[in-house]
Design a protein around this motif. Structure first.
Motif, PDB file in Angstrom:
ATOM      1  N   TRP A   1      -4.016   1.171  -2.457  1.00 34.52           N
ATOM      2  CA  TRP A   1      -3.240   0.097  -3.051  1.00 34.52           C
ATOM      3  C   TRP A   1      -2.297   0.668  -4.097  1.00 34.52           C
ATOM      4  O   TRP A   1      -2.658   1.579  -4.836  1.00 34.52           O
ATOM      5  N   HIS A   2      -1.076   0.148  -4.181  1.00 30.89           N
ATOM      6  CA  HIS A   2      -0.058   0.707  -5.071  1.00 30.89           C
ATOM      7  C   HIS A   2      -0.458   0.684  -6.543  1.00 30.89           C
ATOM      8  O   HIS A   2      -0.021   1.509  -7.331  1.00 30.89           O
ATOM      9  N   ASP A   3      -1.296  -0.260  -6.940  1.00 35.64           N
ATOM     10  CA  ASP A   3      -1.685  -0.418  -8.339  1.00 35.64           C
ATOM     11  C   ASP A   3      -3.180  -0.128  -8.513  1.00 35.64           C
ATOM     12  O   ASP A   3      -3.838  -0.760  -9.325  1.00 35.64           O
TER      13      ASP A   3
ATOM     14  N   TYR B   1       0.842  -1.193   0.000  1.00 37.71           N
ATOM     15  CA  TYR B   1       0.000   0.000   0.000  1.00 37.71           C
ATOM     16  C   TYR B   1       0.873   1.238   0.000  1.00 37.71           C
ATOM     17  O   TYR B   1       2.059   1.195   0.301  1.00 37.71           O
ATOM     18  N   ARG B   2       0.275   2.368  -0.362  1.00 31.86           N
ATOM     19  CA  ARG B   2       0.910   3.672  -0.247  1.00 31.86           C
ATOM     20  C   ARG B   2       0.126   4.454   0.796  1.00 31.86           C
ATOM     21  O   ARG B   2      -1.095   4.335   0.867  1.00 31.86           O
TER      22      ARG B   2
ATOM     23  N   VAL C   1       5.716   3.036  -2.052  1.00 32.23           N
ATOM     24  CA  VAL C   1       5.030   1.803  -1.657  1.00 32.23           C
ATOM     25  C   VAL C   1       5.649   1.252  -0.369  1.00 32.23           C
ATOM     26  O   VAL C   1       6.874   1.251  -0.213  1.00 32.23           O
TER      27      VAL C   1
END
Length: 107
Positions: free
Chosen positions: A81-83, A29-30, A41
């Protein structure tokens, strides 16, 4: 922190931003940082056993950019979420920026 939906549209309608406590941050996560900027991240999360305030009172969050931040437990944070594919707009990030931030550590 994962939620499953039977209705795909209901999942898409949920906000990409999720509130968490500092001790519940997960890898991948970020964080929404001060001023509404997204951090790198999260690479690793470690509960600090030998902290002067006692065990299980602080957590160190390590990021992919090499930075580390130590948080006391129960600091309210917001993660994404990073993506993440759903849009996360700048005004939304500023609205959930944390009131307090942890202490940066050197590696």
């Amino acid at each position: 922190m994962t939620t499953y939906y039977r209705n795909e549209q209901a999942a898409k309608d949920q906000s990409a931003l999720m509130p968490v406590r500092s001790q519940d941050v997960d890898e991948g996560y970020r964080l929404v940082g001060p001023g509404g900027a997204l951090t790198a991240v999260v690479e690793h999360v470690q509960w600090v056993d030998n902290h002067p305030a006692g065990p299980d009172t602080h957590v160190v969050v390590s990021f992919e950019d090499g930075s580390d931040v130590e948080f006391p437990f129960d600091v309210p944070l917001t993660v994404v979420w990073h993506d993440e594919r759903r849009p996360v707009l700048r005004p939304g990030l500023a609205a959930v920026a944390p009131a307090s931030w942890g202490r940066p550590l050197g590696r």
